[in-house]
Scaffold this motif. Structure first.
Motif, short mmCIF file in Angstrom:
data_model
loop_
_atom_site.label_atom_id
_atom_site.label_comp_id
_atom_site.label_asym_id
_atom_site.label_seq_id
_atom_site.Cartn_x
_atom_site.Cartn_y
_atom_site.Cartn_z
N LEU A 57 14.44 -42.63 -37.78
CA LEU A 57 14.25 -42.19 -39.17
C LEU A 57 13.81 -43.36 -40.04
N PHE A 58 14.49 -44.47 -39.93
CA PHE A 58 14.13 -45.64 -40.74
C PHE A 58 12.73 -46.13 -40.39
N ILE A 59 12.39 -46.15 -39.10
CA ILE A 59 11.09 -46.67 -38.68
C ILE A 59 9.96 -45.77 -39.18
N ILE A 60 10.14 -44.46 -39.12
CA ILE A 60 9.10 -43.54 -39.57
C ILE A 60 8.80 -43.75 -41.05
N SER A 61 9.85 -44.07 -41.83
CA SER A 61 9.65 -44.24 -43.27
C SER A 61 8.76 -45.43 -43.59
N PHE A 62 8.54 -46.34 -42.63
CA PHE A 62 7.69 -47.51 -42.85
C PHE A 62 6.37 -47.41 -42.10
N LYS A 63 6.10 -46.29 -41.44
CA LYS A 63 4.88 -46.15 -40.65
C LYS A 63 3.75 -45.54 -41.47
N THR A 64 2.54 -45.77 -40.98
CA THR A 64 1.36 -45.09 -41.51
C THR A 64 1.24 -43.72 -40.82
N PRO A 65 0.48 -42.79 -41.40
CA PRO A 65 0.30 -41.48 -40.74
C PRO A 65 -0.22 -41.60 -39.31
N ASP A 66 -1.14 -42.54 -39.07
CA ASP A 66 -1.67 -42.70 -37.71
C ASP A 66 -0.58 -43.12 -36.74
N GLU A 67 0.31 -43.99 -37.17
CA GLU A 67 1.39 -44.44 -36.30
C GLU A 67 2.43 -43.35 -36.08
N ILE A 68 2.64 -42.50 -37.08
CA ILE A 68 3.62 -41.43 -36.94
C ILE A 68 3.20 -40.44 -35.87
#
Length: 280
Positions: free
Chosen positions: A36-47
């Motif tokens: 959850l924490f990591i997704i909040s710092f990702k770009t759409p491409d990384e998600i």
């Protein structure tokens, strides 16, 4: 002697297996929080990347910036106000009511059971009648309306929990205070509250979390002014697509207050639960 024992029964092996099991369970429970924490710092491409990106190349604060820029982060503040104020009133009123039940046998022996039974009522069964009453009172989408509602729904739990803690306080201490000239209110403030301090904090933490996590009442009884973060998160789910970055960022913001509340109150929380669980 240990050489003759089977491998899985040797003391060192059993200890290692316990540590391994504990490690596996820790990873299972911690990984969703980490993700959850990591997704909040990702770009759409990384998600949406496959295979998954386990950590972002750079921390993207834009997801949080958008929430503050659009005013969505203010819903976390709304939740904090509602949960904090309702918890305060529920603890004051509930502790007084519990004291009356214990010391004056108010309502007889079965009133406490009836009070806690109100927690078993499903909220969905009464949310519509409450909505009609709130429309008539003009309390829809107001702080007062939700604070009153959260306080009322927290009272049965607070009364039941504090009743057990107050029963453990020796009656002789209160009698001594009364002999020394204290009024009943002073006894409650100077004797009961300090003696039941750990129980107060433990009950307050759970009461706060209950109000913080509410979704149904907030969904039905709010519009735009007092929207809570649990309702705001649902706005990011769409029929065509979901805004996962916003969902994760808002969820992180909604987790931080509860995390710090439990972390600060951990000492009282553990002692309070233990004190309420051990009798005799």
């Amino acid at each position: 002697m240990s050489a003759t024992l089977p491998f899985h029964r040797r003391p060192g092996t059993r200890l290692a297996l316990r540590y391994l099991l504990a490690l596996v369970l820790t990873v299972i429970f911690v990984f969703p929080v980490y993700w959850l924490f990591i997704i909040s710092f990702k770009t759409p491409d990384e998600i949406f990347a496959f295979p998954p990106v386990w950590y972002p190349k750079s921390l993207q604060l834009a997801n949080y910036h958008v929430l503050f820029k659009d005013g969505d982060a203010a819903t976390v503040g709304n939740s904090l106000i509602l949960a904090s104020v309702s918890t305060f009133f529920a603890m004051i009123l509930g502790t007084i009511a519990a004291y009356s039940l214990v010391r004056f046998r108010t309502g007889g022996e079965n009133l406490a059971v009836w009070i806690i039974s109100q927690r078993m009522m499903p909220p969905v069964a009464i949310v519509f009648p409450i909505f009609l009453v709130y429309v008539w009172l003009g309390w829809v989408d107001t702080y007062v309306g939700l604070i009153v509602l959260y306080t009322a729904f927290s009272l049965p739990y607070v009364i039941w929990m504090m009743r057990g803690y107050i029963e453990d306080i020796p009656l002789e201490l209160e009698e001594s205070a009364l002999v020394d000239g204290c009024t009943r209110a002073q006894v409650l403030w100077k004797v009961v509250f300090p003696m039941a301090r750990t129980g107060l904090f433990a009950t307050a933490v759970f009461t706060f979390v209950f109000a913080w996590n509410d979704f149904l009442f907030a969904l039905v009884l709010t519009r735009t002014e007092v929207t809570t973060y649990t309702v705001q998160v649902t706005h990011y789910f769409g029929g065509q697509s979901n805004f996962w970055a916003k969902i994760a960022a808002m969820s992180v913001l909604g987790t931080i207050p509860v995390f710090f509340t439990v972390a600060v109150m951990q000492r009282y929380l553990v002692r309070g639960i233990s004190m309420g669980a051990v009798k005799g």
